[in-house]
Design a protein around this motif. Structure first.
Motif, PDB file in Angstrom:
ATOM      1  N   VAL A   1       0.873  -1.168   0.000  1.00 45.65           N
ATOM      2  CA  VAL A   1       0.000   0.000   0.000  1.00 45.65           C
ATOM      3  C   VAL A   1       0.914   1.223   0.000  1.00 45.65           C
ATOM      4  CG1 VAL A   1      -1.707   1.291   1.350  1.00 45.65           C
ATOM      5  CG2 VAL A   1      -1.816  -1.220   1.257  1.00 45.65           C
ATOM      6  N   SER A   2       0.604   2.200  -0.808  1.00 46.27           N
ATOM      7  CA  SER A   2       1.479   3.374  -0.879  1.00 46.27           C
ATOM      8  C   SER A   2       1.374   4.203   0.405  1.00 46.27           C
ATOM      9  CB  SER A   2       1.129   4.249  -2.086  1.00 46.27           C
ATOM     10  OG  SER A   2      -0.031   5.004  -1.831  1.00 46.27           O
TER      11      SER A   2
ATOM     12  N   GLN B   1       1.343   7.303   0.504  1.00 49.80           N
ATOM     13  CA  GLN B   1       0.402   8.396   0.241  1.00 49.80           C
ATOM     14  C   GLN B   1      -1.026   7.981   0.581  1.00 49.80           C
ATOM     15  OE1 GLN B   1       1.132  11.583  -0.206  1.00 49.80           O
ATOM     16  NE2 GLN B   1      -1.058  11.848   0.071  1.00 49.80           N
ATOM     17  N   GLN B   2      -1.395   6.729   0.327  1.00 49.82           N
ATOM     18  CA  GLN B   2      -2.740   6.271   0.694  1.00 49.82           C
ATOM     19  C   GLN B   2      -2.930   6.295   2.207  1.00 49.82           C
ATOM     20  OE1 GLN B   2      -2.362   2.697  -1.879  1.00 49.82           O
ATOM     21  NE2 GLN B   2      -4.522   3.087  -2.326  1.00 49.82           N
TER      22      GLN B   2
ATOM     23  N   SER C   1      -3.241   9.942   3.311  1.00 46.63           N
ATOM     24  CA  SER C   1      -4.586  10.421   2.964  1.00 46.63           C
ATOM     25  C   SER C   1      -5.618   9.931   3.987  1.00 46.63           C
ATOM     26  CB  SER C   1      -4.960   9.941   1.557  1.00 46.63           C
ATOM     27  OG  SER C   1      -6.269  10.337   1.236  1.00 46.63           O
TER      28      SER C   1
ATOM     29  N   SER D   1     -11.839   5.107   5.646  1.00 47.74           N
ATOM     30  CA  SER D   1     -11.177   5.735   4.504  1.00 47.74           C
ATOM     31  C   SER D   1     -10.383   4.699   3.707  1.00 47.74           C
ATOM     32  CB  SER D   1     -10.263   6.861   4.991  1.00 47.74           C
ATOM     33  OG  SER D   1      -9.578   7.445   3.913  1.00 47.74           O
ATOM     34  N   LEU D   2      -9.599   3.889   4.414  1.00 51.59           N
ATOM     35  CA  LEU D   2      -8.824   2.853   3.725  1.00 51.59           C
ATOM     36  C   LEU D   2      -9.735   1.829   3.058  1.00 51.59           C
ATOM     37  CD1 LEU D   2      -5.882   2.297   6.239  1.00 51.59           C
ATOM     38  CD2 LEU D   2      -5.774   3.385   3.987  1.00 51.59           C
TER      39      LEU D   2
ATOM     40  N   GLU E   1     -10.879   2.504  -0.248  1.00 45.80           N
ATOM     41  CA  GLU E   1      -9.822   2.340  -1.253  1.00 45.80           C
ATOM     42  C   GLU E   1      -9.501   0.854  -1.494  1.00 45.80           C
ATOM     43  OE1 GLU E   1      -8.025   4.845  -2.853  1.00 45.80           O
ATOM     44  OE2 GLU E   1      -9.389   6.312  -1.989  1.00 45.80           O
TER      45      GLU E   1
END
Length: 191
Positions: free
Chosen positions: A31-32, A34-35, A38, A129-130, A133
């Motif tokens: 997982v990046s 940045q994710q 965020s 939030s995750l 995604e």
């Protein structure tokens, strides 16, 4: 037009809340950062008493993760078989991402409770939030999170912050099916 947009937003939020699950098995896919950042940005909008924002996130790199894995293996396998040690190690090595969440400690017991509650709300925001995604999370509060060595590894001052949890994250390899009690069973109507 506005009503249809609101209905669509409501459906997305409802679906995200109802389908989010604790994930125990992850794909071997990173997982990046940045994710995660965020999702932390969403976490910080959680309700918090007196607007204290009592949370702090620790994103764990490979070196720190390795030290924590060694500590967990030691805690879980002390006095047990070599097979337990090896299986624990294998399971932990397969978890793609790790972070720790803490809250500020207060000498006032009411503020202390408020800080913990607000940080739990932040954790839920982050997990939702995750999940939106396609990323799953397991929130663990195992023995390691209460061990002084864990605090030392993360350079957390135990007099200033309390660990709320160790969070493992990644793309789910398997999403468990769950049920909940009926809404009517958890409501009491009072006059």
């Amino acid at each position: 037009m506005e009503d249809s947009v609101k209905q669509a937003q409501k459906a997305v939020v409802s679906e995200t809340i109802k389908t989010r699950r604790t994930i125990n098995l992850f794909q071997n896919k990173a997982v990046s950062v940045q994710q995660i950042i965020s999702a932390i940005d969403h976490a910080r909008w959680a309700p918090n008493h007196r607007l204290t924002e009592p949370w702090h996130f620790y994103l764990l790199g490979e070196k720190t993760r390795e030290k924590i894995i060694q500590l967990i293996v030691e805690i879980k396998s002390t006095g047990r078989s070599e097979n337990i040690r090896l299986s624990t190690r294998k399971r932990l090595d397969a978890i793609p991402g790790w972070f720790v969440l803490t809250h500020d400690i207060s000498s006032d017991p009411i503020v202390q409770e408020e800080n913990y509650a607000a940080t739990c709300c932040a954790a839920q925001n982050l997990m939702l939030s995750l999940w939106s995604e396609g990323i799953g999370v397991k929130w663990t509060t195992g023995d390691v999170t209460r061990d002084d060595r864990f605090y030392e590894l993360l350079k957390i001052n135990k007099n200033k912050r309390r660990v709320v949890g160790l969070f493992w994250y990644g793309y789910p390899a398997k999403v468990p099916v769950q049920r909940r009690r009926a809404t009517k069973d958890i409501i009491s109507k009072l006059d």
